[in-house]
Design a protein around this motif. Structure first.
Motif, mmCIF file in Angstrom:
data_model
loop_
_atom_site.group_PDB
_atom_site.id
_atom_site.type_symbol
_atom_site.label_atom_id
_atom_site.label_comp_id
_atom_site.label_asym_id
_atom_site.label_seq_id
_atom_site.Cartn_x
_atom_site.Cartn_y
_atom_site.Cartn_z
ATOM 1 N N ALA A 56 -11.414 3.283 -2.256
ATOM 2 C CA ALA A 56 -12.162 4.439 -2.743
ATOM 3 C C ALA A 56 -11.157 5.329 -3.471
ATOM 4 O O ALA A 56 -10.756 6.389 -2.988
ATOM 5 N N ASN A 57 -10.713 4.852 -4.620
ATOM 6 C CA ASN A 57 -9.734 5.576 -5.421
ATOM 7 C C ASN A 57 -10.413 6.158 -6.660
ATOM 8 O O ASN A 57 -11.639 6.137 -6.777
ATOM 9 N N VAL A 58 -9.627 6.673 -7.584
ATOM 10 C CA VAL A 58 -10.190 7.347 -8.752
ATOM 11 C C VAL A 58 -11.048 6.413 -9.604
ATOM 12 O O VAL A 58 -11.971 6.871 -10.293
ATOM 13 N N GLU A 59 -10.797 5.120 -9.538
ATOM 14 C CA GLU A 59 -11.604 4.184 -10.309
ATOM 15 C C GLU A 59 -13.005 4.015 -9.730
ATOM 16 O O GLU A 59 -13.919 3.577 -10.424
ATOM 17 N N LYS A 60 -13.167 4.358 -8.465
ATOM 18 C CA LYS A 60 -14.472 4.274 -7.806
ATOM 19 C C LYS A 60 -15.096 5.657 -7.597
ATOM 20 O O LYS A 60 -16.315 5.785 -7.521
ATOM 21 N N VAL A 61 -14.258 6.678 -7.476
ATOM 22 C CA VAL A 61 -14.721 8.063 -7.273
ATOM 23 C C VAL A 61 -14.037 8.919 -8.341
ATOM 24 O O VAL A 61 -12.943 9.455 -8.106
ATOM 25 N N PRO A 62 -14.624 9.059 -9.524
ATOM 26 C CA PRO A 62 -13.961 9.745 -10.640
ATOM 27 C C PRO A 62 -13.520 11.163 -10.337
ATOM 28 O O PRO A 62 -12.559 11.660 -10.931
ATOM 29 N N GLY A 63 -14.190 11.840 -9.388
ATOM 30 C CA GLY A 63 -13.814 13.202 -9.045
ATOM 31 C C GLY A 63 -12.449 13.327 -8.403
ATOM 32 O O GLY A 63 -11.918 14.433 -8.280
ATOM 33 N N LEU A 64 -11.856 12.208 -7.986
ATOM 34 C CA LEU A 64 -10.518 12.234 -7.395
ATOM 35 C C LEU A 64 -9.416 12.446 -8.437
ATOM 36 O O LEU A 64 -8.269 12.720 -8.077
ATOM 37 N N ASN A 65 -9.753 12.337 -9.705
ATOM 38 C CA ASN A 65 -8.753 12.456 -10.755
ATOM 39 C C ASN A 65 -7.982 13.772 -10.645
ATOM 40 O O ASN A 65 -8.577 14.843 -10.545
ATOM 41 N N THR A 66 -6.668 13.669 -10.608
ATOM 42 C CA THR A 66 -5.684 14.765 -10.495
ATOM 43 C C THR A 66 -5.596 15.387 -9.110
ATOM 44 O O THR A 66 -4.790 16.298 -8.900
ATOM 45 N N LEU A 67 -6.370 14.907 -8.134
ATOM 46 C CA LEU A 67 -6.362 15.533 -6.804
ATOM 47 C C LEU A 67 -5.340 14.936 -5.850
ATOM 48 O O LEU A 67 -5.067 15.493 -4.786
ATOM 49 N N GLY A 68 -4.772 13.768 -6.184
ATOM 50 C CA GLY A 68 -3.660 13.233 -5.401
ATOM 51 C C GLY A 68 -4.013 12.674 -4.048
ATOM 52 O O GLY A 68 -3.142 12.610 -3.166
ATOM 53 N N VAL A 69 -5.271 12.250 -3.842
ATOM 54 C CA VAL A 69 -5.667 11.635 -2.575
ATOM 55 C C VAL A 69 -6.640 10.494 -2.850
ATOM 56 O O VAL A 69 -7.313 10.468 -3.879
ATOM 57 N N SER A 70 -6.713 9.550 -1.918
ATOM 58 C CA SER A 70 -7.705 8.485 -1.970
ATOM 59 C C SER A 70 -7.771 7.813 -0.612
ATOM 60 O O SER A 70 -6.936 8.061 0.262
ATOM 61 N N LEU A 71 -8.783 6.967 -0.436
ATOM 62 C CA LEU A 71 -8.991 6.255 0.818
ATOM 63 C C LEU A 71 -9.230 4.778 0.539
ATOM 64 O O LEU A 71 -9.572 4.380 -0.580
ATOM 65 N N SER A 72 -9.071 3.967 1.579
ATOM 66 C CA SER A 72 -9.497 2.574 1.563
ATOM 67 C C SER A 72 -10.041 2.229 2.934
ATOM 68 O O SER A 72 -9.708 2.890 3.935
ATOM 69 N N ARG A 73 -10.886 1.226 2.974
ATOM 70 C CA ARG A 73 -11.302 0.636 4.243
ATOM 71 C C ARG A 73 -10.785 -0.795 4.240
ATOM 72 O O ARG A 73 -10.907 -1.511 3.238
ATOM 73 N N ILE A 74 -10.199 -1.210 5.371
ATOM 74 C CA ILE A 74 -9.724 -2.591 5.496
ATOM 75 C C ILE A 74 -10.413 -3.222 6.691
ATOM 76 O O ILE A 74 -10.402 -2.667 7.790
ATOM 77 N N ASP A 75 -11.042 -4.362 6.453
ATOM 78 C CA ASP A 75 -11.706 -5.111 7.516
ATOM 79 C C ASP A 75 -10.948 -6.410 7.753
ATOM 80 O O ASP A 75 -10.445 -7.036 6.816
ATOM 81 N N TYR A 76 -10.891 -6.816 9.026
ATOM 82 C CA TYR A 76 -10.120 -7.992 9.424
ATOM 83 C C TYR A 76 -10.983 -8.881 10.320
ATOM 84 O O TYR A 76 -11.524 -8.423 11.339
ATOM 85 N N ALA A 77 -11.079 -10.144 9.979
ATOM 86 C CA ALA A 77 -11.669 -11.117 10.882
ATOM 87 C C ALA A 77 -10.676 -11.390 12.005
ATOM 88 O O ALA A 77 -9.500 -11.006 11.910
ATOM 89 N N PRO A 78 -11.103 -12.018 13.098
ATOM 90 C CA PRO A 78 -10.127 -12.445 14.115
ATOM 91 C C PRO A 78 -9.020 -13.269 13.447
ATOM 92 O O PRO A 78 -9.313 -14.168 12.652
ATOM 93 N N ASP A 79 -7.784 -12.933 13.731
ATOM 94 C CA ASP A 79 -6.601 -13.565 13.133
ATOM 95 C C ASP A 79 -6.425 -13.195 11.661
ATOM 96 O O ASP A 79 -5.608 -13.777 10.963
ATOM 97 N N GLY A 80 -7.174 -12.210 11.174
ATOM 98 C CA GLY A 80 -7.066 -11.801 9.772
ATOM 99 C C GLY A 80 -5.779 -11.049 9.484
ATOM 100 O O GLY A 80 -5.237 -10.337 10.331
ATOM 101 N N LEU A 81 -5.295 -11.192 8.269
ATOM 102 C CA LEU A 81 -4.021 -10.594 7.855
ATOM 103 C C LEU A 81 -4.174 -9.842 6.538
ATOM 104 O O LEU A 81 -4.735 -10.372 5.579
ATOM 105 N N ASN A 82 -3.709 -8.606 6.509
ATOM 106 C CA ASN A 82 -3.458 -7.915 5.248
ATOM 107 C C ASN A 82 -1.985 -8.178 4.959
ATOM 108 O O ASN A 82 -1.111 -7.579 5.594
ATOM 109 N N PRO A 83 -1.681 -9.088 4.029
ATOM 110 C CA PRO A 83 -0.323 -9.632 3.909
ATOM 111 C C PRO A 83 0.696 -8.595 3.458
ATOM 112 O O PRO A 83 0.336 -7.519 2.966
#
Length: 218
Positions: free
Chosen positions: A79-106
Protein backbone atom coordinates in the motif's frame (compact mmCIF):
# COMPACT_ATOMS: atom_id res chain seq x y z
CA UNK A 1 38.81 26.01 15.93
CA UNK A 2 36.45 28.53 17.52
CA UNK A 3 33.49 27.39 19.62
CA UNK A 4 31.07 29.03 17.17
CA UNK A 5 32.59 27.02 14.32
CA UNK A 6 32.26 23.77 16.28
CA UNK A 7 28.61 24.54 17.08
CA UNK A 8 27.97 25.34 13.41
CA UNK A 9 29.45 22.03 12.28
CA UNK A 10 27.48 20.08 14.89
CA UNK A 11 24.25 21.81 13.86
CA UNK A 12 24.98 21.16 10.19
CA UNK A 13 25.64 17.48 10.89
CA UNK A 14 22.36 17.18 12.78
CA UNK A 15 20.41 18.87 9.99
CA UNK A 16 21.98 16.70 7.31
CA UNK A 17 21.43 13.47 9.29
CA UNK A 18 17.77 14.40 9.76
CA UNK A 19 17.34 15.33 6.11
CA UNK A 20 18.56 12.00 4.79
CA UNK A 21 16.87 9.78 7.37
CA UNK A 22 13.68 9.35 5.32
CA UNK A 23 11.72 10.89 2.45
CA UNK A 24 11.87 14.67 2.21
CA UNK A 25 9.24 16.64 4.12
CA UNK A 26 6.38 18.08 2.03
CA UNK A 27 6.24 21.81 1.29
CA UNK A 28 2.44 21.92 0.93
CA UNK A 29 -0.64 20.43 2.61
CA UNK A 30 -0.88 17.62 0.07
CA UNK A 31 0.45 16.53 -3.29
CA UNK A 32 -1.67 13.66 -4.58
CA UNK A 33 0.37 11.71 -7.11
CA UNK A 34 -0.60 12.13 -10.74
CA UNK A 35 0.41 8.61 -11.72
CA UNK A 36 -0.71 9.13 -15.33
CA UNK A 37 1.64 12.03 -15.99
CA UNK A 38 4.72 9.84 -16.39
CA UNK A 39 6.82 12.57 -14.77
CA UNK A 40 8.97 11.66 -11.76
CA UNK A 41 11.18 14.11 -9.91
CA UNK A 42 12.23 12.14 -6.84
CA UNK A 43 8.55 11.31 -6.49
CA UNK A 44 5.46 12.02 -8.57
CA UNK A 45 4.03 15.29 -9.85
CA UNK A 46 0.94 16.63 -8.10
CA UNK A 47 -2.59 16.16 -9.37
CA UNK A 48 -4.58 19.33 -9.91
CA UNK A 49 -6.08 20.38 -6.57
CA UNK A 50 -9.57 20.60 -8.08
CA UNK A 51 -9.41 16.90 -8.99
CA UNK A 52 -8.35 15.65 -5.53
CA UNK A 53 -10.93 13.61 -3.62
CA UNK A 54 -11.18 11.24 -0.65
CA UNK A 55 -10.51 8.15 -2.76
CA UNK A 56 -6.95 9.39 -3.32
CA UNK A 57 -6.31 8.84 0.40
CA UNK A 58 -8.20 5.57 0.84
CA UNK A 59 -7.61 1.89 0.09
CA UNK A 60 -8.91 -1.44 1.36
CA UNK A 61 -6.09 -3.33 -0.37
CA UNK A 62 -4.73 -4.73 2.92
CA UNK A 63 -8.06 -5.90 4.29
CA UNK A 64 -7.93 -9.41 2.83
CA UNK A 65 -5.18 -12.10 2.94
CA UNK A 66 -3.13 -12.46 -0.21
CA UNK A 67 -2.77 -15.76 -2.05
CA UNK A 68 0.29 -17.70 -0.88
CA UNK A 69 -0.04 -20.42 -3.52
CA UNK A 70 3.41 -19.89 -4.99
CA UNK A 71 6.93 -21.28 -4.79
CA UNK A 72 7.91 -19.28 -1.69
CA UNK A 73 4.58 -19.62 0.11
CA UNK A 74 4.30 -15.90 0.80
CA UNK A 75 2.83 -12.78 -0.76
CA UNK A 76 3.57 -9.10 -0.16
CA UNK A 77 0.69 -6.69 -0.82
CA UNK A 78 1.94 -3.12 -0.94
CA UNK A 79 0.00 0.00 0.00
CA UNK A 80 2.49 2.55 -1.28
CA UNK A 81 2.14 5.71 -3.35
CA UNK A 82 1.49 3.66 -6.48
CA UNK A 83 -1.62 2.21 -4.85
CA UNK A 84 -2.59 5.17 -2.61
CA UNK A 85 -1.74 8.38 -4.53
CA UNK A 86 -2.39 10.55 -1.46
CA UNK A 87 0.80 9.19 0.11
CA UNK A 88 2.89 11.24 -2.32
CA UNK A 89 5.46 13.37 -0.40
CA UNK A 90 4.22 12.10 3.00
CA UNK A 91 7.09 9.66 3.60
CA UNK A 92 5.07 6.68 4.86
CA UNK A 93 3.56 3.49 3.47
CA UNK A 94 2.36 0.05 4.52
CA UNK A 95 2.42 -3.53 3.29
CA UNK A 96 0.67 -6.72 4.29
CA UNK A 97 2.62 -9.97 4.11
CA UNK A 98 0.88 -13.34 4.24
CA UNK A 99 2.71 -16.63 4.78
CA UNK A 100 1.56 -20.19 4.22
CA UNK A 101 2.92 -22.82 6.63
CA UNK A 102 6.68 -22.97 5.92
CA UNK A 103 6.32 -19.80 3.82
CA UNK A 104 9.31 -17.51 3.34
CA UNK A 105 9.71 -13.85 2.52
CA UNK A 106 13.23 -14.36 1.14
CA UNK A 107 16.31 -12.28 1.99
CA UNK A 108 15.85 -8.78 0.59
CA UNK A 109 16.52 -5.11 1.28
CA UNK A 110 14.57 -1.85 1.20
CA UNK A 111 17.06 0.75 -0.05
CA UNK A 112 14.91 3.74 0.89
CA UNK A 113 13.29 2.80 4.20
CA UNK A 114 13.43 1.29 7.65
CA UNK A 115 10.71 -1.34 8.18
CA UNK A 116 8.78 -2.35 11.29
CA UNK A 117 6.47 -5.38 11.22
CA UNK A 118 3.48 -6.03 13.49
CA UNK A 119 2.32 -9.66 13.68
CA UNK A 120 -1.39 -10.08 12.99
CA UNK A 121 -1.49 -13.85 13.18
CA UNK A 122 0.90 -16.77 13.67
CA UNK A 123 4.56 -17.06 14.58
CA UNK A 124 7.57 -16.07 12.50
CA UNK A 125 11.33 -16.41 12.64
CA UNK A 126 12.76 -13.06 11.51
CA UNK A 127 16.19 -11.55 11.23
CA UNK A 128 18.55 -9.11 9.57
CA UNK A 129 22.29 -9.15 8.85
CA UNK A 130 24.53 -6.22 9.72
CA UNK A 131 27.34 -4.98 7.49
CA UNK A 132 29.68 -6.89 9.83
CA UNK A 133 27.88 -10.11 8.81
CA UNK A 134 26.24 -10.50 12.22
CA UNK A 135 22.78 -12.11 12.20
CA UNK A 136 20.26 -10.56 14.59
CA UNK A 137 17.20 -12.80 14.76
CA UNK A 138 14.20 -13.60 16.91
CA UNK A 139 10.96 -15.60 16.94
CA UNK A 140 7.97 -13.23 17.03
CA UNK A 141 4.32 -13.95 17.78
CA UNK A 142 0.89 -12.34 17.42
CA UNK A 143 1.00 -8.78 18.74
CA UNK A 144 4.81 -8.51 18.57
CA UNK A 145 6.81 -6.02 16.51
CA UNK A 146 10.28 -6.24 15.00
CA UNK A 147 12.40 -3.58 13.27
CA UNK A 148 14.58 -4.01 10.19
CA UNK A 149 17.07 -1.13 9.76
CA UNK A 150 17.15 0.70 6.44
CA UNK A 151 19.10 -1.02 3.68
CA UNK A 152 20.06 -4.17 5.62
CA UNK A 153 19.32 -7.65 4.26
CA UNK A 154 16.45 -9.28 6.17
CA UNK A 155 13.88 -12.08 5.98
CA UNK A 156 10.79 -13.60 7.62
CA UNK A 157 9.99 -17.33 7.79
CA UNK A 158 6.82 -19.06 8.97
CA UNK A 159 7.99 -22.26 10.63
CA UNK A 160 4.54 -23.02 12.02
CA UNK A 161 1.81 -25.24 10.61
CA UNK A 162 -0.79 -22.46 10.33
CA UNK A 163 -1.14 -19.30 8.27
CA UNK A 164 0.73 -16.18 9.47
CA UNK A 165 0.47 -12.53 8.51
CA UNK A 166 2.03 -9.17 9.38
CA UNK A 167 1.53 -5.48 8.67
CA UNK A 168 4.75 -3.69 7.67
CA UNK A 169 5.25 0.06 8.06
CA UNK A 170 7.89 2.07 6.20
CA UNK A 171 9.22 5.62 6.48
CA UNK A 172 9.02 6.06 2.71
CA UNK A 173 6.16 6.44 0.26
CA UNK A 174 7.92 3.94 -2.02
CA UNK A 175 10.56 1.97 -0.07
CA UNK A 176 11.63 -0.28 -2.95
CA UNK A 177 12.52 -3.95 -2.60
CA UNK A 178 15.54 -5.84 -3.85
CA UNK A 179 15.26 -9.61 -3.44
CA UNK A 180 18.83 -10.85 -3.20
CA UNK A 181 18.36 -14.04 -5.22
CA UNK A 182 16.28 -12.43 -7.97
CA UNK A 183 18.56 -9.39 -8.16
CA UNK A 184 21.63 -11.54 -8.78
CA UNK A 185 20.21 -14.45 -10.75
CA UNK A 186 17.28 -12.96 -12.67
CA UNK A 187 18.52 -9.52 -13.69
CA UNK A 188 18.00 -8.20 -17.23
CA UNK A 189 20.44 -8.30 -18.89
CA UNK A 190 21.84 -11.14 -16.77
CA UNK A 191 24.78 -10.83 -14.43
CA UNK A 192 27.65 -12.67 -16.18
CA UNK A 193 28.14 -16.27 -15.07
CA UNK A 194 31.83 -15.73 -14.36
CA UNK A 195 30.90 -13.06 -11.81
CA UNK A 196 28.42 -15.34 -10.04
CA UNK A 197 30.59 -18.45 -10.10
CA UNK A 198 33.49 -16.56 -8.54
CA UNK A 199 31.34 -14.72 -6.00
CA UNK A 200 29.56 -17.86 -4.79
CA UNK A 201 32.43 -20.28 -5.39
CA UNK A 202 30.27 -22.65 -7.45
CA UNK A 203 30.30 -23.97 -11.00
CA UNK A 204 28.43 -22.77 -14.07
CA UNK A 205 25.94 -25.65 -13.84
CA UNK A 206 24.85 -24.55 -10.37
CA UNK A 207 24.46 -20.95 -11.54
CA UNK A 208 22.43 -22.01 -14.59
CA UNK A 209 20.20 -24.17 -12.40
CA UNK A 210 19.42 -21.28 -10.06
CA UNK A 211 18.82 -18.91 -12.98
CA UNK A 212 16.37 -21.34 -14.59
CA UNK A 213 14.36 -21.59 -11.40
CA UNK A 214 14.20 -17.83 -10.87
CA UNK A 215 13.54 -16.88 -14.50
CA UNK A 216 10.24 -14.96 -14.95
CA UNK A 217 7.43 -17.22 -16.10
CA UNK A 218 6.28 -16.50 -19.66
Amino acid sequence: MKLVDILFLLTLAMVLSTAISSDLDPLQDLCVADLASGVKVNGFTCKEASKVNASDFFSSILSQPGSTNNTLGSLVTGANVEKVPGLNTLGVSLSRIDYAPDGLNPPHTHPRATEVVFVLEGQLDVGFITTSNVLISKTINKGDIFVFPKGLVHFQKNNGNVHASVISAFNSQLPGTQSIAATLFAATPPVPDHVLTKAFQVGTKEVDKIKSRLAPKK
